[in-house]
Design an enzyme around this catalytic site. Structure first.
Site, PDB file in Angstrom:
ATOM      1  N   PHE A   1       0.853  -1.190   0.000  1.00 36.85           N
ATOM      2  CA  PHE A   1       0.000   0.000   0.000  1.00 36.85           C
ATOM      3  C   PHE A   1       0.886   1.237   0.000  1.00 36.85           C
ATOM      4  O   PHE A   1       1.634   1.477   0.941  1.00 36.85           O
ATOM      5  CB  PHE A   1      -0.938   0.058   1.213  1.00 36.85           C
ATOM      6  CG  PHE A   1      -1.880   1.224   1.139  1.00 36.85           C
ATOM      7  CD1 PHE A   1      -3.030   1.164   0.371  1.00 36.85           C
ATOM      8  CD2 PHE A   1      -1.595   2.412   1.799  1.00 36.85           C
ATOM      9  CE1 PHE A   1      -3.892   2.256   0.270  1.00 36.85           C
ATOM     10  CE2 PHE A   1      -2.456   3.506   1.711  1.00 36.85           C
ATOM     11  CZ  PHE A   1      -3.604   3.419   0.946  1.00 36.85           C
TER      12      PHE A   1
ATOM     13  N   ASP B   1       9.025   3.032   2.341  1.00 33.66           N
ATOM     14  CA  ASP B   1       7.799   3.747   2.700  1.00 33.66           C
ATOM     15  C   ASP B   1       7.516   3.466   4.168  1.00 33.66           C
ATOM     16  O   ASP B   1       6.994   2.411   4.527  1.00 33.66           O
ATOM     17  CB  ASP B   1       6.649   3.276   1.804  1.00 33.66           C
ATOM     18  CG  ASP B   1       5.336   3.984   2.124  1.00 33.66           C
ATOM     19  OD1 ASP B   1       5.244   4.637   3.188  1.00 33.66           O
ATOM     20  OD2 ASP B   1       4.395   3.869   1.316  1.00 33.66           O
TER      21      ASP B   1
ATOM     22  N   LYS C   1       1.943  10.706   7.949  1.00 33.49           N
ATOM     23  CA  LYS C   1       1.049  10.349   9.055  1.00 33.49           C
ATOM     24  C   LYS C   1       1.441  11.006  10.396  1.00 33.49           C
ATOM     25  O   LYS C   1       1.112  12.161  10.588  1.00 33.49           O
ATOM     26  CB  LYS C   1       0.932   8.833   9.156  1.00 33.49           C
ATOM     27  CG  LYS C   1       0.184   8.273   7.935  1.00 33.49           C
ATOM     28  CD  LYS C   1      -0.508   6.946   8.157  1.00 33.49           C
ATOM     29  CE  LYS C   1      -1.475   6.668   7.020  1.00 33.49           C
ATOM     30  NZ  LYS C   1      -1.100   5.605   6.118  1.00 33.49           N
TER      31      LYS C   1
HETATM   32  C1  LIG Z   1      -1.285   5.778   4.604  1.00 35.09           C
HETATM   33  C2  LIG Z   1      -0.168   5.317   3.745  1.00 35.09           C
HETATM   34  C3  LIG Z   1       0.145   5.968   2.537  1.00 35.09           C
HETATM   35  C4  LIG Z   1      -0.668   7.114   1.996  1.00 35.09           C
HETATM   36  O1  LIG Z   1      -0.739   8.197   2.874  1.00 35.09           O
HETATM   37  P1  LIG Z   1      -1.913   9.287   2.672  1.00 35.09           P
HETATM   38  O2  LIG Z   1      -1.585  10.352   3.675  1.00 35.09           O
HETATM   39  O3  LIG Z   1      -3.205   8.597   2.963  1.00 35.09           O
HETATM   40  O4  LIG Z   1      -1.835   9.760   1.277  1.00 35.09           O
HETATM   41  C5  LIG Z   1       1.231   5.500   1.820  1.00 35.09           C
HETATM   42  N1  LIG Z   1       1.972   4.460   2.248  1.00 35.09           N
HETATM   43  C6  LIG Z   1       1.694   3.820   3.402  1.00 35.09           C
HETATM   44  C7  LIG Z   1       2.565   2.681   3.828  1.00 35.09           C
HETATM   45  C8  LIG Z   1       0.608   4.201   4.177  1.00 35.09           C
HETATM   46  O5  LIG Z   1       0.305   3.530   5.294  1.00 35.09           O
END
Ligand SMILES: *Cc1c(COP(=O)(O)O)cnc(C)c1O
Length: 400
Positions: free
Chosen positions: A142, A227, A257
């Site tokens: 994701f 990420d 986040k």
């Molecule tokens: C939440 C998340 C995203 C995307 O972040 P947004 O602020 O919702 O655009 C990307 N990568 C990971 C691993 C995430 O948990």
């Protein structure tokens, strides 16, 4: 559910696109690890807005930074300098052990920035022919919801109906370093992975995986981009999840986040001067990226994580949580796995979908959300106490 809550939910159903399937609760207030619905019922927040609330709801230091900055200047655009971005990025770079940062707002924007950065490096430094750059990603990943991020995804629910897709992504199974080695070509510019797949169901790779991927990248002149939008900033018991393994430091680190302290979207891409120095004026930008309000909030968000040793808390309390959950010994549960306060409870398929358990837990005052069909993710704010964890586990015991 009360009449007020039903009315608000009906209003959302008619005016909001239904791109989510929320639990039937309407939150009106939050403080620390607790939220209250419109009827004044109290719930323990064990989702933390997908780890954007590691510091808890409305942390006093973060709210103070927000309101103090809101009384001075909030937005300048990058057409001018502001007096908050420099101090924020210097702190972020020191904390992450990186030279430079590029500030954005949401997580997926930072992912997009990282994709552009590794491609630019591929063309200008590695010498990949124009338009040929490949990025290796993992299935079940994701990385967000933009067209490029879903192009890297293997999840039909994220992709169906949204093509054509951005080319240049090569997908391999998660946790299999040999698959990455086999997928590398002279056109590969980067491997982009999550150290633990969060949305994918709290999937933890085998020990040594990240370090092995690091070695593969070094041997093949390929960048490692991690990420850590969900796993970073203390969630898994280290400041960054890659620190669970020696020798797994990335070339490109993506954070978001919890960098916004639960109040404001703040994300960033971190890398060496050799890499981020490749961006020239005009190559990339964001009207709100690096704005003074975001910088003030981001700096306070980092201060809280460091000063309250939230990563250590996560490690200790996460071990306690997993021990207590395993002691329930429920036949409904296939597996309990996690790192720090980032825990997945996998429900056996024959015991019904995880959503069912989330609804029962909500009735008992615990807010969790399923991820994929069978996994309940538990990721409370890292400021949670042992007593609050024990109370949460008692509710799990009742439901399981
Ligand atoms: C939440 C998340 C995203 C995307 O972040 P947004 O602020 O919702 O655009 C990307 N990568 C990971 C691993 C995430 O948990």
């Amino acid at each position: 559910m009360s009449a007020i809550q039903s009315r608000i939910i009906a209003q959302c159903d008619s005016y909001s696109a239904r791109n989510y399937h929320p639990l039937p609760i309407v939150i009106a207030e939050g403080k620390g690890v607790w939220v209250w619905d419109t009827d004044g019922r109290r719930y323990l927040d064990c989702l933390s807005a997908y780890s954007a609330l590691n510091q808890g709801h409305r942390h006093p230091r973060i709210i103070a930074a927000l309101t103090e900055q809101a009384g001075r200047v909030t937005l300048t655009s990058r057409a001018f300098h502001n007096d908050r971005m420099g101090p924020f990025l210097e702190k972020l770079c020191r904390v992450a052990g990186m030279d430079m940062a590029l500030p954005m707002n949401t997580g997926v924007e930072a992912v997009e920035t990282a994709v552009k950065l590794v491609r630019k490096w591929g063309y200008t430094v590695k010498g990949v022919h124009d338009g040929r750059a490949e990025i290796i990603v993992c299935s079940n990943n994701f990385h967000g919801r933009t067209t490029t991020a879903i192009s890297a995804s293997s999840e039909p629910a994220y992709r169906d109906g949204f093509g054509p897709f951005t080319p240049g992504f090569v997908k391999v199974p998660f946790g299999d370093a040999d698959a990455i080695r086999a997928a590398v070509t002279p056109d590969t510019v980067a491997v982009l992975i999550e150290p633990i797949q969060g949305e994918g169901g709290i999937v933890i790779p085998p020990d040594g995986y990240l370090a092995e991927v690091r070695r593969i990248c070094d041997e093949a002149q390929v960048l490692l981009a991690l990420d850590e939008i969900q796993t970073g900033l203390g969630r898994t018991g280290h400041l960054f999840c890659y620190q669970h393994e020696a020798e797994a430091a990335p070339d490109v680190l993506i954070v978001g986040k919890a960098l916004g302290g639960g109040v404001y979207p703040v994300s960033a891409v971190l890398a060496s001067r050799d890499l981020l120095g490749l961006f020239q004026p005009g190559d990339h930008g964001s009207t709100f990226g690096g704005n003074p309000l975001a910088a003030a909030v981001g700096e306070a968000a980092l201060d809280v994580i460091l000063d309250e040793a939230l990563a250590d808390r996560s490690r200790t309390l996460g071990d306690h949580l997993m021990r207590q959950l395993r002691a329930i010994n429920s036949t409904q549960v296939a597996e309990i796995r996690g790192r720090g306060l980032f825990v997945g409870v996998e429900i056996r398929p024959e015991a019904g979908p995880a959503r069912h358990y989330c609804e029962r837990l909500m009735d008992l005052g615990v807010l969790v959300k399923e991820t994929r069909e069978q996994v309940i993710r538990i990721a409370p704010p890292l400021v949670i106490t042992t007593e609050e964890i024990d109370w949460m586990v008692a509710q799990f015991r009742a439901v399981l």
